[in-house]
Design an enzyme around this catalytic site. Sequence first.
Site, PDB file in Angstrom:
ATOM      1  N   SER A   1      53.024  43.080  47.425  1.00 29.84           N
ATOM      2  CA  SER A   1      51.925  43.542  48.225  1.00 29.84           C
ATOM      3  C   SER A   1      51.990  45.083  48.511  1.00 29.84           C
ATOM      4  O   SER A   1      50.864  45.407  49.218  1.00 29.84           O
ATOM      5  CB  SER A   1      51.688  42.584  49.521  1.00 29.84           C
TER       6      SER A   1
ATOM      7  N   LYS B   1      49.470  40.647  58.996  1.00 31.24           N
ATOM      8  CA  LYS B   1      49.289  42.191  58.816  1.00 31.24           C
ATOM      9  C   LYS B   1      48.353  42.709  59.718  1.00 31.24           C
ATOM     10  O   LYS B   1      48.528  43.952  60.087  1.00 31.24           O
ATOM     11  CB  LYS B   1      49.199  42.375  57.312  1.00 31.24           C
TER      12      LYS B   1
END
Length: 816
Positions: free
Chosen positions: A678, A721
């Site tokens: 990611s 996140k």
Amino acid sequence: MKSQLINPVPLLALRELVVFPQQVVPLFVGREKSVRAIEESQKENKYIMLAAQKDARTSNPQQKDIYTIGTLGEVVQLIRLADGPIKVLVEGKTRARIKRYVSEDEFMLVDVEEILPPQEVSTELKALMRSVNATFDQYVKLGKKVNPEMIVQVNAIEDPSRLADTIVVQLNIKLEDKQDILETVDPMERLEKILGHMKSEIEILQVEKRIRNRVKKQMEKTQKEYYLNEQMRAIQKELGEKDDFRNEIQELEDKLKSKDMPDDARDKTEKEIRKLKMMSPMSAEATVVRNYVDWMLALPWNEVSEDEIDIARAREVLEEDHYGLEKIKERILEYLAVQKLVGKMKGPILCLVGPPGVGKTSLGKSVAKATGRKFVRVALGGVRDEAEIRGHRRTYIGALPGKIIQSLKKAGTSNPVFLLDEVDKMSTDFRGDPSAALLEVLDPEQNDTFNDHYLDCDYDLSKVMFITTANTLHTIPQPLMDRMEILRLSGYTELEKLNIAKKYLFDKQLQENGLKPANVIMEDGALTEVIRRYTRESGVRNLEREIATLCRKAAVEVVGKGMDHTVRIDAPSVPRYLGQPKFRYGKGEEESQVGLTTGLAWTEKGGELLVIEVSVLPGKGRLQITGKLGEVMQESARAALSYVRSRASVLGLPKYFYDKVDLHVHVPEGAIPKDGPSAGITMATSIVSSLTGIPVDKNVAMTGEITLRGNVLPIGGLKEKALAAHRGGIRRIVIPKDNENDIEEIPLTVRADLEFIPVSHIDEVLFEALVCEDAKFFDQLLDKKVVRDELLFAEEKKPVQEESQLEKGTASIVTH
């Protein structure tokens, strides 16, 4: 002492055996080299060298593994067995020393030197021989393991060397001691050593004899007591007094009659009670049977606690004990609602997954409280024995049922809330796999016939409400995970932590430290300061510790100034109690910089901000990656660089820029392993920024996987996140377009402060992240025709210089 050199002879390495001269020994020979050595000795009626191995576990011994001194012997008889090995009868002839190894190919061939002992027999030696004979006579009479006829044979031997070799064979001493005696050439020195060993063995045998006599007397006493007790029982029976053992059996039968249990369990218990009647109460087997019957009668086979199907009260209990966790509470209320409508249903198997300190374990207690059920907990961390789950069979001494059955007995009902804590921390070894044993326990279609090894009959677990907890899912076997309903608990937001601290933690610490609410006034600003600058976690464990420290400091002031004293704690006064702040709040960068991009990572403890730096150096196209990155993350860096090279002209870079520069990609905090795809768009943005000299916006964080064509693929852990970005003061987040639906899972308070920018291509990422006033740059960047032109003329470009091999990093924790 005379010696004679013998021509090369085969060598037979012996395991755990020393052969002495004049000794005849049967051997089973199976090793290939040893068999060939025996066969070689038979060809020309050669001698064979018999030497012991230093370590019997060595299957292919070398020179260093074999003692130098052994016995030169010959094969008296050889028998070939049907399954491969051969049986030989060897006779030792004389001591010999290996002088040289001639060959080690098919078998060991050695030069040996014969060792002959001195022939003189002095008066002192004769006296020593008599002493040895007398001691051997005493040893044989005490030990009873040596044929008494050996005494006559030994007394007839006049040669001191042969006497020593004949006696040492009969002694029960270590291999090293026998080898030491074999290596001792002087007969007098050899006899002295043997005499010492015999006297030591005689002392041990005398102690063993005393112990045997003492045990024999004790057994006779026990048998006498048993006989008298039986006589007393008979007399008591004639006098009409109670027979305790019979009364105990009658009590067991009465309990069985009143016990509500399945037919097969009842039949098995009746059978064991009948067996118990036939046994002596003093026998060991009677104790085993009695314990089994006690377990069968103590288990709650059909005893259940009534569920309190009151949705409003259940909601109130869950809200009272835990703040947030709306999805979990909703799932519990759904279960209660269906239970009320259906009347009976199989218990759900929930798996609460989340970082440490978010309340997974305490939630199980709240569920039991809300449903009115008993609560039991089994910690599975470190469990590596399958018998911990299924129990031991009754053939083992001290056998017990497994933890499942033991906990149900402790609960007293067959439908408790059963918490299996830390299910991801189980391990496996030679004793079995406990996670495999849990497959039956946690399968609603099978656990109504759970079979514990100790009980050896089926037990219905379908009414139990199982709740498991875990920090991560990747350590849980897939078949076990498939049987559970996964409910994820994310880290708490700052607002949630503040409310938890005010409603639960502060009051709890006041009580534990002996303070009254009037003694300490904790302002919201102080709690916010502690949350931001003294803790960095997904849960609230460290927050509770810091609040406990504040309460203890306040307790010191209250005790010193009087019980009516009030301590007011506000934000500026927190450092006075807790010291300097441990963390810097707002971890985002203070200014926009070239080649530095803020990424977002996921860890077991929640989300984290991850800064990626790229430097451009003069070189020859080498890509260097540091920061303890895993293979997947290194591949993301290569993919990002490949895309940038394919878009060089659009980005205003020289056509073959990569021939003259090296790129260094670094992720700080290099001691922490990092991996995952990611960070792809983050690395691409940093590379473009460093090559073009355009800064990256400090207020933008991003996450997403990149492909060679520049597409942005979805990622996981968006909620965690986003919480990390919010905690770090970031206000704009670039996310993959396919993750738009995940935004709904993020708390409203966090969503209100963040701007989410969905993208599907890296060009859109660069448009949002780079701080560039040249509009023409972005117009050209977003022109899809340019992309097609780049691909059409790709064949005309100079062949790309192959990148140097990157060093592979290791990563033990998935952080993306």
